[in-house]
Design a protein around this motif. Structure first.
Motif, short mmCIF file in Angstrom:
data_model
loop_
_atom_site.label_atom_id
_atom_site.label_comp_id
_atom_site.label_asym_id
_atom_site.label_seq_id
_atom_site.Cartn_x
_atom_site.Cartn_y
_atom_site.Cartn_z
N GLU A 89 2.68 -10.62 11.75
CA GLU A 89 4.12 -10.35 11.67
C GLU A 89 4.67 -10.88 10.35
O GLU A 89 5.48 -10.22 9.68
CB GLU A 89 4.87 -11.02 12.84
N THR A 90 4.23 -12.09 10.02
CA THR A 90 4.71 -12.68 8.76
C THR A 90 4.22 -11.84 7.57
O THR A 90 4.95 -11.65 6.60
CB THR A 90 4.21 -14.13 8.63
N VAL A 91 2.99 -11.35 7.66
CA VAL A 91 2.45 -10.51 6.57
C VAL A 91 3.34 -9.28 6.39
O VAL A 91 3.69 -8.91 5.25
CB VAL A 91 0.99 -10.10 6.86
N LYS A 92 3.76 -8.69 7.52
CA LYS A 92 4.64 -7.51 7.44
C LYS A 92 5.95 -7.87 6.75
O LYS A 92 6.47 -7.13 5.92
CB LYS A 92 4.91 -6.98 8.85
N LYS A 93 6.50 -9.05 7.13
CA LYS A 93 7.77 -9.49 6.54
C LYS A 93 7.63 -9.68 5.04
O LYS A 93 8.52 -9.34 4.26
CB LYS A 93 8.24 -10.80 7.20
N VAL A 94 6.49 -10.25 4.64
CA VAL A 94 6.26 -10.49 3.21
C VAL A 94 6.21 -9.16 2.47
O VAL A 94 6.81 -9.00 1.39
CB VAL A 94 4.96 -11.29 2.98
N ARG A 95 5.52 -8.20 3.05
CA ARG A 95 5.38 -6.89 2.39
C ARG A 95 6.74 -6.20 2.22
O ARG A 95 6.90 -5.34 1.36
CB ARG A 95 4.45 -5.99 3.21
N LYS A 96 7.70 -6.60 3.07
CA LYS A 96 9.02 -5.96 3.01
C LYS A 96 9.95 -6.63 1.99
O LYS A 96 11.06 -6.14 1.77
CB LYS A 96 9.67 -5.99 4.39
N ILE A 97 9.54 -7.73 1.42
CA ILE A 97 10.42 -8.42 0.44
C ILE A 97 10.58 -7.51 -0.78
O ILE A 97 9.59 -7.14 -1.42
CB ILE A 97 9.84 -9.79 0.05
N PRO A 98 11.81 -7.12 -1.11
CA PRO A 98 12.01 -6.12 -2.16
C PRO A 98 11.59 -6.58 -3.56
O PRO A 98 11.23 -5.76 -4.40
CB PRO A 98 13.51 -5.83 -2.11
N GLN A 99 11.66 -7.90 -3.81
CA GLN A 99 11.32 -8.37 -5.16
C GLN A 99 9.81 -8.35 -5.44
O GLN A 99 9.39 -8.56 -6.56
CB GLN A 99 11.82 -9.82 -5.38
N LEU A 100 9.03 -8.13 -4.38
CA LEU A 100 7.58 -8.10 -4.57
C LEU A 100 7.12 -6.67 -4.84
O LEU A 100 7.57 -5.73 -4.18
CB LEU A 100 6.86 -8.66 -3.34
N ASP A 101 6.24 -6.56 -5.84
CA ASP A 101 5.76 -5.23 -6.21
C ASP A 101 4.60 -4.83 -5.30
O ASP A 101 4.71 -3.92 -4.49
CB ASP A 101 5.33 -5.28 -7.69
N LYS A 102 3.47 -5.53 -5.47
CA LYS A 102 2.30 -5.24 -4.63
C LYS A 102 1.89 -6.52 -3.92
O LYS A 102 2.03 -7.61 -4.48
CB LYS A 102 1.14 -4.78 -5.51
N THR A 103 1.37 -6.34 -2.71
CA THR A 103 0.86 -7.50 -1.98
C THR A 103 -0.55 -7.20 -1.48
O THR A 103 -0.76 -6.20 -0.80
CB THR A 103 1.78 -7.86 -0.80
N TYR A 104 -1.51 -8.03 -1.91
CA TYR A 104 -2.90 -7.87 -1.47
C TYR A 104 -3.18 -8.96 -0.45
O TYR A 104 -2.87 -10.13 -0.68
CB TYR A 104 -3.87 -8.04 -2.65
N SER A 105 -3.78 -8.54 0.66
CA SER A 105 -4.08 -9.56 1.66
C SER A 105 -5.54 -10.00 1.54
O SER A 105 -6.42 -9.21 1.17
CB SER A 105 -3.81 -9.00 3.07
N VAL A 106 -5.75 -11.26 1.84
CA VAL A 106 -7.11 -11.80 1.90
C VAL A 106 -7.35 -12.16 3.36
O VAL A 106 -6.63 -12.99 3.92
CB VAL A 106 -7.26 -13.06 1.01
N ILE A 107 -8.32 -11.45 3.97
CA ILE A 107 -8.60 -11.74 5.38
C ILE A 107 -9.97 -12.42 5.48
O ILE A 107 -10.76 -12.37 4.54
CB ILE A 107 -8.56 -10.46 6.25
#
Lengths: 427, 260
Positions: A89-107
Motif C-alpha cells: 500500500e505504501t509503495v502505491k502511495k509513493v508511486r502516486k507522489i507527483p514530484q517523483l518521476d520514476k520509481t523502481y522497486s527492489v523486492i
C-alpha cells in the motif's frame, strides 16, 4: 672571491659538523613524514572506495527509500534493509507522489534462497539473499541492460566486490585476472526452497548465468529480474496450503522531477513512515567515514608530532649545553644573538628537511609495498586504487619537517644565545 | 664610532653599577682607557674584575651608568651592532686560551675575520702575525698539540687580527710558567706600541702590574687607582700589610673623589 669562498667554507664546515652531531635527534621526523605521505595518498583512495563499494552510487536526482525501521544512521542501511519491508500500500502511495518521476522497486524473495556456482572445478552452494529489480533501472548504467529479462538461463547480477573475490581466487590458483565481461554467461544455479502443506521442503531449481557486476546499488546479494520473482511467487503462493505472497518490498529507488523539491519529497516520504537517502546523504556518510579516518590519523600524527618535538627539543637542549663553550666564544668574538639563533634554527631546518625527504622516500616505498600486496592481504580491497605521492607531497613533506624541526629548536636556540659567557669561558 | 683624535680616551666608563640579584658587584665605577696604554686591573676573586671586562665589551649590561666608545653609549646600540663592534674593535685573551679545538692554529687566528661573509680579507695580516709571533712551525697544528705559551700566542694573534682598539685580557699569564709568562708580557707591550692597541689586563702578575701604564684595584665594588710607587711598595709588603695598605689607599681615594 677566494676570501669569501673561504668564509663560506668555514660556515659550511662548522654547520656540517654540527649537523652530523644533531642528526640522531630528529629521527622521529622520518616516521612522522612517512605516515603523512601514506595518509595523504590513501585518503582519496579510501574516499572513492567507500563511496562506490560501501554506499553505492546515486545520480543527483535519485533517492533511495527505505522502511523507517531501517536505521539510517547505520553506514550499512541498505544491507540492514534485508530484514525490513515496505508494505504494498505504501509503495502505491509513493508511486502516486507527483514530484517523483520514476520509481523502481527492489523486492526480495521471502523464501530460503541459495546460489550455486563452480570455478576451476570447485563448486559451492551458498545462502544468499535474492533481490528483484526491473531492467529499466539499469538503462544507461549497464551496457547489457536489455538482456536482463526473465529468460532461461536466468540472468544474475552480483555486487562488484564479488568480481574482486573471484579474481583473487583465480590469482591464488595461479590464473590470470579476468575482466567482468569474461565472467558473463558463467553458469549459476538458483535454488528456492518452498514448503508443502506438511512442512516438507520443496527444492525449486532454475538454471542461471552471470549477467554482470554492479556498484550502482550496493545490495548484499544477487539481483535477478523482478518478473521472475513475481511469477514464481504467484505460482507457489499456495504451496504450503495457506497464502504466502513470497516476496517483499525492501527498497524503492525514485527519480525526482525537480531536485530543488527534494526536501519536500523527503518530508512527504517521512510522513508515510519511510526513510530517505539521497546523494547528499551518501556524501555525508562518506564524509563521516573520512572524518573517522581523519580523526584517527590526526591522533596518530599528533602523538608522533609531540614525541618528535619533545625528542628534538631535548636533543637540542643537550647540544646547547655541550656546545655552550663554542656559542659563548662566538658571542665573545662578535657573533650576534640573532645570528646564533638563526644558525641554530637553520641547522635544525636542514636536518628536518633531510629527514622530510627521507620520510617521503620511505612513505612512497611503503606505499609501493602496500599497493602490490593489499590484494593478497584483504581480497575485498583489491579494487582500492592508490596513487603514489607526487612532487606536491614532497614539497609539503620538506616544508613540514623543516618547520617542525626549526620550531622545536627555537627555544634551545634562545638558550644558546643567552648563555652566561664568562662562566662558560672559565670552564 | 671610534675616537677621533689621539688624545681622546678609547673608552670611557661613567658611573657604572652592576648587580647579580641583590648583590652589588660594581658600585658607581668610572674609568677612562687612554689610547695605546696598558692598564692593570687587580682585585680578589669575585670582586667584579671579569664583570667589568664583560661590561666594557658590551656583553653584560650594567644596571646603571654608561660605556662610551667615542661619543656613543654602546648599550644604546642593538645587540647586532654591539656584536659587530666587539668583532671589529675589541680583542679578547683568556686565561684558558679558549681556542676552537677543531680548527688549526691558522684557522683560529683567522676565525674572527670570517664572522662576516663580506668582511675584509685578513689573510695577509694572519701571515704577518704568524711570522711576528713565531708561529710558523705550528700554523697547521690543532690546539690539543700545542703548549701553553703557543696557545696563548695563537690567542693573542686571534685577538688582534681585526686590528681592535682595545684588548681585554682576563688573567692571560695565570696558566703559564714563569718564563713563558714573561715572554707573553713582553709581547703585550710590544703589540700595544706597534699596533696602537690599549690593553686592559685583569691580573695578579706583578710583572704586568709593575710595567703597566696604570693600575686599578677593585674592592668592595669600587675601583681605586693605585699610584705606581705605592703599587710597587704594596707588591713588596707582606700580604696582611698589603691588604691594610690597599684598604687605606681605597679610603683616601674615595675621599678625594667626593671632594672633587
Amino acid at each position: 672571491m677566494i676570501h669569501i669562498a673561504q668564509n663560506i667554507y668555514f660556515i659550511i664546515k662548522n654547520s656540517g659538523r654540527n649537523i652530523a652531531k644533531a642528526l640522531i635527534s630528529s629521527f622521529g621526523i622520518l616516521f612522522l613524514i612517512s605516515f603523512v605521505v601514506l595518509y595523504l595518498s590513501f585518503r582519496d583512495s579510501i574516499k572513492n572506495y567507500v563511496e562506490t563499494n560501501l554506499f553505492g552510487k546515486l545520480a543527483i536526482n535519485e533517492i533511495k527509500i527505505f522502511p523507517q525501521k531501517t536505521s539510517t544512521d547505520s553506514f550499512f542501511a541498505t544491507a540492514s534493509s534485508v530484514n525490513a519491508s515496505i508494505s504494498p500500500e505504501t509503495v502505491k502511495k509513493v508511486r502516486k507522489i507527483p514530484q517523483l518521476d520514476k520509481t523502481y522497486s527492489v523486492i526480495r524473495f521471502d523464501y530460503d534462497t541459495r546460489v550455486r556456482g563452480e570455478l576451476m572445478g570447485q563448486g559451492s552452494r551458498i545462502h544468499v539473499p535474492v533481490f528483484g529489480m526491473d531492467r529499466s533501472f539499469f538503462k544507461g548504467k549497464d551496457p547489457y541492460w536489455k538482456n536482463f529479462t526473465n529468460t532461461e538461463p536466468l540472468p544474475m547480477i552480483a555486487p562488484r566486490f564479488v568480481f574482486e573475490l573471484l579474481n583473487n581466487f583465480l590469482a591464488a590458483m595461479g590464473m590470470p585476472a579476468m575482466t567482468p565481461d569474461k565472467f558473463r554467461g558463467f553458469p549459476l544455479r538458483l535454488y528456492v526452497f518452498t514448503e508443502d502443506p506438511d512442512g516438507k521442503e520443496i527444492r525449486n531449481v532454475t538454471e542461471g548465468a552471470a549477467h554482470s557486476f554492479t556498484d550502482v546499488v550496493n545490495l548484499p546479494g544477487v539481483i535477478i529480474p523482478t518478473d521472475y520473482i513475481v511469477r514464481f511467487c504467484k505460482k507457489h503462493e499456495k504451496d504450503s496450503g495457506t497464502y504466502k505472497k513470497g516476496y517483499k518490498y525492501v527498497m524503492l529507488i525514485s527519480t525526482v522531477k525537480d531536485v530543488k523539491r527534494l526536501p519536500d519529497v523527503a518530508a512527504k516520504l517521512k510522513s508515510l513512515g519511510l526513510a530517505v537517502e539521497s546523494r547528499d546523504d551518501i556524501a555525508e556518510k562518506t564524509n563521516r567515514v573520512l572524518e573517522i579516518i581523519d580523526d584517527s590519523s590526526l591522533v596518530i600524527i599528533g602523538i608522533l608530532l609531540i614525541l618528535t618535538v619533545i625528542s628534538i627539543f631535548n636533543s637540542y637542549l643537550t647540544i646547547v649545553y655541550t656546545r655552550a663553550h663554542q656559542f659563548s666564544l662566538k658571542r665573545v668574538l662578535g657573533v650576534s644573538k640573532i645570528r646564533i639563533i638563526m644558525g641554530f634554527v637553520f641547522e635544525a631546518a636542514v636536518i628536518g628537511a633531510i629527514y622530510g625527504g627521507a620520510g617521503y622516500l620511505v612513505g612512497n616505498w611503503l606505499l609501493d609495498y602496500f599497493i602490490s600486496n593489499v590484494g593478497k592481504w584483504v581480497p575485498a580491497l583489491q579494487s582500492l586504487t592508490v596513487e603514489k605521492a607526487g612532487t606536491g607531497v614532497l614539497f609539503l613533506a620538506l616544508a613540514l619537517s623543516a618547520s617542525i624541526s626549526s620550531v622545536s629548536a627555537l627555544i634551545p636556540a634562545i638558550f644558546a644565545s643567552n648563555i652566561n659567557l664568562f662562566k662558560a669561558m672559565k670552564k | 664610532m671610534a675616537p677621533q683624535d689621539n688624545t681622546q680616551p678609547v673608552m670611557k666608563i661613567e658611573n657604572v653599577s652592576a648587580f647579580f640579584g641583590k648583590r652589588r658587584i660594581l658600585s658607581d665605577v668610572s674609568l677612562s682607557v687612554p689610547q695605546k696604554s696598558i692598564m692593570a686591573l687587580t682585585g680578589k676573586s669575585g670582586s667584579g674584575k671579569s664583570t667589568l671586562l664583560g661590561i666594557m665589551s658590551g656583553l653584560l649590561k650594567p644596571q646603571q651608568g654608561r660605556v662610551l666608545y667615542g661619543d656613543e653609549d654602546i648599550f644604546k646600540w642593538l645587540d647586532f651592532k654591539r656584536s659587530r663592534f666587539r668583532n671589529s674593535h675589541i680583542g679578547f685573551i683568556f686565561q684558558f686560551f679558549n681556542l676552537l679545538p677543531d680548527m688549526t692554529a691558522y684557522q683560529n687566528i683567522l676565525y674572527p675575520s670570517t664572522m662576516k661573509i663580506f668582511s675584509k680579507d685578513r689573510r695577509d695580516e694572519a701571515e704577518y702575525l704568524i711570522q711576528h709571533l713565531g708561529l710558523q712551525t705550528i700554523r697547521n697544528q690543532y690546539p690539543s698539540t700545542l703548549s701553553g705559551g703557543e696557545l696563548q700566542r695563537v690567542a693573542i694573534a686571534r685577538a688582534i687580527i681585526n686590528k681592535p682598539r682595545i684588548v681585554l685580557a682576563d688573567e692571560p699569564t695565570g696558566n703559564l710558567d714563569e718564563t713563558t709568562a714573561a715572554g707573553i708580557v713582553d709581547l703585550f707591550f710590544e703589540i700595544s706600541e706597534q699596533y696602537n692597541i690599549s690593553f686592559v689586563i685583569v691580573t695578579h702578575d706583578s710583572r704586568i702590574v709593575n710595567r703597566a701604564d696604570s693600575h686599578y684595584h677593585i674592592e668592595g665594588g669600587s675601583l681605586i687607582r693605585v699610584e705606581k710607587a705605592k703599587a710597587a711598595q704594596a707588591q713588596k709588603t707582606p700580604e696582611k700589610k698589603r691588604k691594610a695598605y690597599v684598604k687605606k689607599n681605597a679610603a683616601t681615594a674615595k675621599k678625594s673623589t667626593k671632594k672633587k
